[in-house]
Scaffold this active site. Structure first.
Site, PDB file in Angstrom:
ATOM      1  N   GLU A 132      -0.498  -9.037  -1.083  1.00 41.57           N
ATOM      2  CA  GLU A 132      -1.095  -8.430   0.120  1.00 41.57           C
ATOM      3  C   GLU A 132      -2.310  -7.570  -0.271  1.00 41.57           C
ATOM      4  O   GLU A 132      -2.492  -6.437   0.172  1.00 41.57           O
ATOM      5  CB  GLU A 132      -0.092  -7.605   0.924  1.00 41.57           C
ATOM      6  CG  GLU A 132      -0.472  -7.431   2.384  1.00 41.57           C
ATOM      7  CD  GLU A 132       0.548  -6.630   3.190  1.00 41.57           C
ATOM      8  OE1 GLU A 132       0.580  -5.386   3.077  1.00 41.57           O
ATOM      9  OE2 GLU A 132       1.322  -7.258   3.929  1.00 41.57           O
ATOM     10  N   ARG A 178       2.304   8.423   9.167  1.00 41.39           N
ATOM     11  CA  ARG A 178       1.952   9.837   9.004  1.00 41.39           C
ATOM     12  C   ARG A 178       0.931  10.294  10.048  1.00 41.39           C
ATOM     13  O   ARG A 178       1.024  11.390  10.573  1.00 41.39           O
ATOM     14  CB  ARG A 178       1.363  10.083   7.607  1.00 41.39           C
ATOM     15  CG  ARG A 178       2.380  10.356   6.562  1.00 41.39           C
ATOM     16  CD  ARG A 178       1.725  10.761   5.242  1.00 41.39           C
ATOM     17  NE  ARG A 178       2.594  11.651   4.498  1.00 41.39           N
ATOM     18  CZ  ARG A 178       3.742  11.305   3.946  1.00 41.39           C
ATOM     19  NH1 ARG A 178       4.208  10.084   4.085  1.00 41.39           N
ATOM     20  NH2 ARG A 178       4.454  12.189   3.274  1.00 41.39           N
ATOM     21  N   HIS A 221       6.168   5.278  12.985  1.00 46.64           N
ATOM     22  CA  HIS A 221       6.565   6.085  11.831  1.00 46.64           C
ATOM     23  C   HIS A 221       5.387   6.627  11.016  1.00 46.64           C
ATOM     24  O   HIS A 221       5.567   7.463  10.148  1.00 46.64           O
ATOM     25  CB  HIS A 221       7.448   5.264  10.891  1.00 46.64           C
ATOM     26  CG  HIS A 221       6.697   4.209  10.124  1.00 46.64           C
ATOM     27  ND1 HIS A 221       6.058   4.470   8.937  1.00 46.64           N
ATOM     28  CD2 HIS A 221       6.465   2.912  10.382  1.00 46.64           C
ATOM     29  CE1 HIS A 221       5.478   3.361   8.500  1.00 46.64           C
ATOM     30  NE2 HIS A 221       5.701   2.406   9.354  1.00 46.64           N
ATOM     31  N   HIS A 261      13.009   5.065  12.531  1.00 45.92           N
ATOM     32  CA  HIS A 261      12.825   5.191  11.094  1.00 45.92           C
ATOM     33  C   HIS A 261      13.666   6.367  10.608  1.00 45.92           C
ATOM     34  O   HIS A 261      13.893   7.319  11.356  1.00 45.92           O
ATOM     35  CB  HIS A 261      11.332   5.450  10.834  1.00 45.92           C
ATOM     36  CG  HIS A 261      10.902   5.285   9.412  1.00 45.92           C
ATOM     37  ND1 HIS A 261      11.245   6.189   8.442  1.00 45.92           N
ATOM     38  CD2 HIS A 261      10.165   4.338   8.798  1.00 45.92           C
ATOM     39  CE1 HIS A 261      10.733   5.803   7.286  1.00 45.92           C
ATOM     40  NE2 HIS A 261      10.074   4.667   7.477  1.00 45.92           N
ATOM     41  N   GLU A 300      -2.172   5.248   2.723  1.00 43.19           N
ATOM     42  CA  GLU A 300      -2.086   3.827   2.342  1.00 43.19           C
ATOM     43  C   GLU A 300      -3.434   3.207   2.018  1.00 43.19           C
ATOM     44  O   GLU A 300      -3.528   2.346   1.140  1.00 43.19           O
ATOM     45  CB  GLU A 300      -1.387   3.034   3.450  1.00 43.19           C
ATOM     46  CG  GLU A 300       0.109   3.306   3.592  1.00 43.19           C
ATOM     47  CD  GLU A 300       0.433   4.537   4.428  1.00 43.19           C
ATOM     48  OE1 GLU A 300      -0.510   5.197   4.930  1.00 43.19           O
ATOM     49  OE2 GLU A 300       1.626   4.866   4.567  1.00 43.19           O
ATOM     50  N   ASP A 308       0.784  -1.231   0.000  1.00 45.29           N
ATOM     51  CA  ASP A 308       0.000   0.000   0.000  1.00 45.29           C
ATOM     52  C   ASP A 308       0.814   1.278   0.000  1.00 45.29           C
ATOM     53  O   ASP A 308       0.328   2.329   0.419  1.00 45.29           O
ATOM     54  CB  ASP A 308      -0.893   0.001   1.255  1.00 45.29           C
ATOM     55  CG  ASP A 308      -0.083  -0.197   2.526  1.00 45.29           C
ATOM     56  OD1 ASP A 308       1.128   0.071   2.492  1.00 45.29           O
ATOM     57  OD2 ASP A 308      -0.657  -0.619   3.545  1.00 45.29           O
TER      58      ASP A 308
HETATM   59  C1  UD1 Z   1       6.806   4.961   3.566  1.00 49.34           C
HETATM   60  C2  UD1 Z   1       5.393   4.623   3.086  1.00 49.34           C
HETATM   61  C3  UD1 Z   1       4.604   3.927   4.183  1.00 49.34           C
HETATM   62  C4  UD1 Z   1       5.379   2.734   4.722  1.00 49.34           C
HETATM   63  C5  UD1 Z   1       6.776   3.146   5.120  1.00 49.34           C
HETATM   64  C6  UD1 Z   1       7.577   1.950   5.528  1.00 49.34           C
HETATM   65  C7  UD1 Z   1       4.294   6.114   1.507  1.00 49.34           C
HETATM   66  C8  UD1 Z   1       3.584   7.386   1.314  1.00 49.34           C
HETATM   67  N1  UD1 Z   1       4.705   5.859   2.746  1.00 49.34           N
HETATM   68  O1  UD1 Z   1       6.696   5.900   4.608  1.00 49.34           O
HETATM   69  O2  UD1 Z   1       3.369   3.471   3.666  1.00 49.34           O
HETATM   70  O3  UD1 Z   1       4.693   2.227   5.848  1.00 49.34           O
HETATM   71  O4  UD1 Z   1       7.428   3.773   4.008  1.00 49.34           O
HETATM   72  O5  UD1 Z   1       8.708   2.311   6.250  1.00 49.34           O
HETATM   73  O6  UD1 Z   1       4.491   5.378   0.578  1.00 49.34           O
HETATM   74  N2  UD1 Z   1      14.348   8.282   4.497  1.00 49.34           N
HETATM   75  C9  UD1 Z   1      15.729   8.160   4.459  1.00 49.34           C
HETATM   76  N3  UD1 Z   1      16.274   6.948   4.148  1.00 49.34           N
HETATM   77  C10 UD1 Z   1      15.514   5.860   3.840  1.00 49.34           C
HETATM   78  C11 UD1 Z   1      14.121   5.989   3.890  1.00 49.34           C
HETATM   79  C12 UD1 Z   1      13.539   7.196   4.215  1.00 49.34           C
HETATM   80  O7  UD1 Z   1      16.450   9.110   4.730  1.00 49.34           O
HETATM   81  O8  UD1 Z   1      16.071   4.812   3.525  1.00 49.34           O
HETATM   82  C13 UD1 Z   1      13.741   9.585   4.832  1.00 49.34           C
HETATM   83  C14 UD1 Z   1      13.810  10.588   3.665  1.00 49.34           C
HETATM   84  O9  UD1 Z   1      13.997  11.873   4.170  1.00 49.34           O
HETATM   85  C15 UD1 Z   1      12.396  10.485   3.069  1.00 49.34           C
HETATM   86  C16 UD1 Z   1      11.577  10.282   4.322  1.00 49.34           C
HETATM   87  O10 UD1 Z   1      12.358   9.407   5.134  1.00 49.34           O
HETATM   88  O11 UD1 Z   1      12.031  11.643   2.326  1.00 49.34           O
HETATM   89  C17 UD1 Z   1      10.202   9.733   4.119  1.00 49.34           C
HETATM   90  O12 UD1 Z   1      10.199   8.583   3.303  1.00 49.34           O
HETATM   91  P1  UD1 Z   1       8.813   8.164   2.580  1.00 49.34           P
HETATM   92  O13 UD1 Z   1       9.042   6.902   1.825  1.00 49.34           O
HETATM   93  O14 UD1 Z   1       8.264   9.310   1.847  1.00 49.34           O
HETATM   94  O15 UD1 Z   1       7.824   7.922   3.786  1.00 49.34           O
HETATM   95  P2  UD1 Z   1       7.889   6.873   4.969  1.00 49.34           P
HETATM   96  O16 UD1 Z   1       7.478   7.595   6.194  1.00 49.34           O
HETATM   97  O17 UD1 Z   1       9.177   6.169   4.927  1.00 49.34           O
HETATM   98  N1  UDP Z   2      11.964  -3.599  10.524  1.00 45.64           N
HETATM   99  C1  UDP Z   2      13.345  -3.762  10.387  1.00 45.64           C
HETATM  100  N2  UDP Z   2      14.158  -2.960  11.129  1.00 45.64           N
HETATM  101  C2  UDP Z   2      13.695  -2.018  11.981  1.00 45.64           C
HETATM  102  C3  UDP Z   2      12.282  -1.857  12.099  1.00 45.64           C
HETATM  103  C4  UDP Z   2      11.453  -2.659  11.349  1.00 45.64           C
HETATM  104  O1  UDP Z   2      13.810  -4.602   9.620  1.00 45.64           O
HETATM  105  O2  UDP Z   2      14.494  -1.330  12.633  1.00 45.64           O
HETATM  106  C5  UDP Z   2      11.070  -4.438   9.706  1.00 45.64           C
HETATM  107  C6  UDP Z   2       9.970  -5.163  10.451  1.00 45.64           C
HETATM  108  O3  UDP Z   2      10.415  -6.428  10.892  1.00 45.64           O
HETATM  109  C7  UDP Z   2       8.863  -5.275   9.416  1.00 45.64           C
HETATM  110  C8  UDP Z   2       9.074  -4.075   8.532  1.00 45.64           C
HETATM  111  O4  UDP Z   2      10.368  -3.571   8.829  1.00 45.64           O
HETATM  112  O5  UDP Z   2       9.004  -6.433   8.616  1.00 45.64           O
HETATM  113  C9  UDP Z   2       8.020  -3.046   8.815  1.00 45.64           C
HETATM  114  O6  UDP Z   2       8.349  -1.890   8.145  1.00 45.64           O
HETATM  115  P1  UDP Z   2       7.721  -0.481   8.528  1.00 45.64           P
HETATM  116  O7  UDP Z   2       7.302  -0.494   9.961  1.00 45.64           O
HETATM  117  O8  UDP Z   2       8.717   0.540   8.092  1.00 45.64           O
HETATM  118  O9  UDP Z   2       6.484  -0.377   7.536  1.00 45.64           O
HETATM  119  P2  UDP Z   2       4.976  -0.882   7.602  1.00 45.64           P
HETATM  120  O10 UDP Z   2       4.982  -2.357   7.805  1.00 45.64           O
HETATM  121  O11 UDP Z   2       4.297  -0.127   8.686  1.00 45.64           O
HETATM  122  O12 UDP Z   2       4.448  -0.488   6.260  1.00 45.64           O
END
Ligand code: UD1
Ligand code: UDP
Length: 384
Positions: free
Chosen positions: A131, A223, A221, A254, A145, A109
């Protein structure tokens, strides 16, 4: 309701499947699918990474030894939804124009999921949604999502529903039964494989947690949690530790700077709280397995906690994984400091209540670890 149904794909040459991933959870949950498709030899598998996440994605791909065939590297600091949506749509569109696969697989999602599916739809390439069918029935939670998964299901051709409830959600929207399979969640496949390896944490900051020291694991993490809810969640952790002085807490943060700034502001001064970068998957699985209690707003963590028969306080008002709550491992507590603290202290203080959760949890509503094989079977039959 009309859904895009393609039945079988007739072709010559190897069956080409593009697996599209962008964020950490997509990589974890698609890793077993990629491995299974490749193992069978009948598919030409292309792994397309949008790079919506960078280091958090690489951590997973390295652990599972998966190489990207294409990496779009879209991530920017504090990226907007508009930016991710448009850059993934354009980037994946170009890749699909040159690859012309028989099928595209997306997961879950995220914005990568939705935009990549849309790029495939615009080219009339059939989409398999892994999923599929999860619903909170509230477009604002989780945001965005819930929209991403509804829209992706609407334009897919194969739906890999993890549970019977997910299948029922799809049926309620007029999707299926043709093309819908209940496969279990591939996170169980990934978890079973990783659990065998995760015997000792490799991360130095976790060294004080081995040997049975009690600790709480917190991740947040989403939103909807940004701002005040996350402040209340952090305050709850401080209060729980104040009431349970033998406990420590592990908080893998995160990479999102919005999330990190709140967490570090409130929790960095407490010497009993270990704040760290995202853990590699085996270290995180070790922490899930060995902690005394999990507090999380994550989707995947609800499933993993259930698979490991661990109580998880779900830091949300609604969940698209009600199976965890019905099963008894998940307790929906929202983000109010008092409610989180009370539930946590009840479980930590009453070992019988805690043990009752594990006792009640027989089987696993999220799968048996064979989901990837079921998905590969469906694709094998559908692409001739
Ligand atoms: C995203 C997904 C969310 C998912 C989550 C899993 C969307 C809108 N959101 O949220 O559904 O649950 O991933 O973790 O698709 N960043 C880094 N390094 C990384 C990853 C992220 O620096 O490896 C920082 C960057 O500043 C980036 C910000 O995190 O702009 C947000 O990342 P983004 O993918 O937009 O949103 P998440 O909160 O990670
Ligand atoms: N996870 C990980 N390292 C961490 C935190 C989470 O590998 O420090 C894994 C966790 O086991 C799960 C996945 O990340 O499988 C969940 O990701 P996240 O919470 O970012 O996204 P969501 O599932 O809420 O979309």
């Amino acid at each position: 309701m009309i859904v895009m149904s393609i039945g079988r794909v007739d072709r010559e040459g190897p069956k080409t499947v593009c697996v599209i991933i962008g964020t950490r959870p997509e990589a974890i949950k698609m890793a077993p699918v990629i491995k299974e498709l490749k193992r069978r030899g009948e598919f030409s598998v292309r792994v397309i990474s949008t790079g919506q996440h960078s280091d958090m994605l690489k951590q997973v791909l390295d652990f599972f030894s998966i190489e990207e065939d294409v990496s779009l590297g879209v991530m920017r600091s504090k990226q907007s939804l508009d930016y991710i949506t448009s850059s993934v749509l354009l980037g994946v569109g170009e890749v699909l124009d040159s690859d012309r696969p028989d099928a595209v697989l997306v997961h879950g999602d995220t914005t990568t999921t939705f935009s990549a599916a849309l790029a495939a739809f615009y080219r009339r390439i059939p989409i398999g949604h892994v999923e599929a069918g999860l619903r909170s029935n509230d477009l604002t939670r989780p945001f965005p999502e819930e929209m991403n998964r509804i829209a992706t299901d609407r334009i897919s051709s194969w739906w890999f529903a993890p549970t019977e409830l997910a299948r029922a959600n799809l049926a309620h929207e007029g999707i299926g039964p043709e093309g819908v399979s209940v496969t279990g969640n591939t996170v169980v496949d990934a978890l079973q494989w990783t659990k065998e390896i995760a015997v000792e944490p490799s991360e130095p900051c976790m060294s004080g947690l081995t040997g049975g020291a009690p600790f709480i694991l917190l991740t947040a993490h989403r939103r909807e949690s940004w701002g005040e809810p996350l402040v209340r969640i952090c305050n709850a952790l401080v209060e729980i530790l104040r009431r349970h002085d033998s406990y420590r807490a592990l908080v893998p943060m995160h990479k999102n700077p919005v999330v990190r700034s709140t967490i570090t502001r409130i929790l960095s001064e407490d010497p009993r709280i270990i704040l760290c970068d995202p853990l590699n998957y085996p270290d995180f699985v070790w922490a899930l397995n060995n902690c005394g209690l999990i507090l999380s707003d994550s989707g995947g963590v609800q499933e993993e906690a259930t698979a490991l028969r661990k109580p998880v306080l779900i830091l949300r008002d609604v969940t698209e994984r009600p199976e965890a709550v019905e099963y008894g491992s998940g307790i929906l507590v929202g983000s109010e400091t008092g409610r989180i603290t009370d539930e946590a202290c009840r479980l930590l203080g009453d070992r019988a209540a805690y043990a009752a959760i594990a006792d009640r949890c027989a089987g696993n509503p999220f799968g048996d670890g064979k989901s990837s094989a079921r998905i590969a079977d469906v694709l094998s039959a559908a692409i001739e």
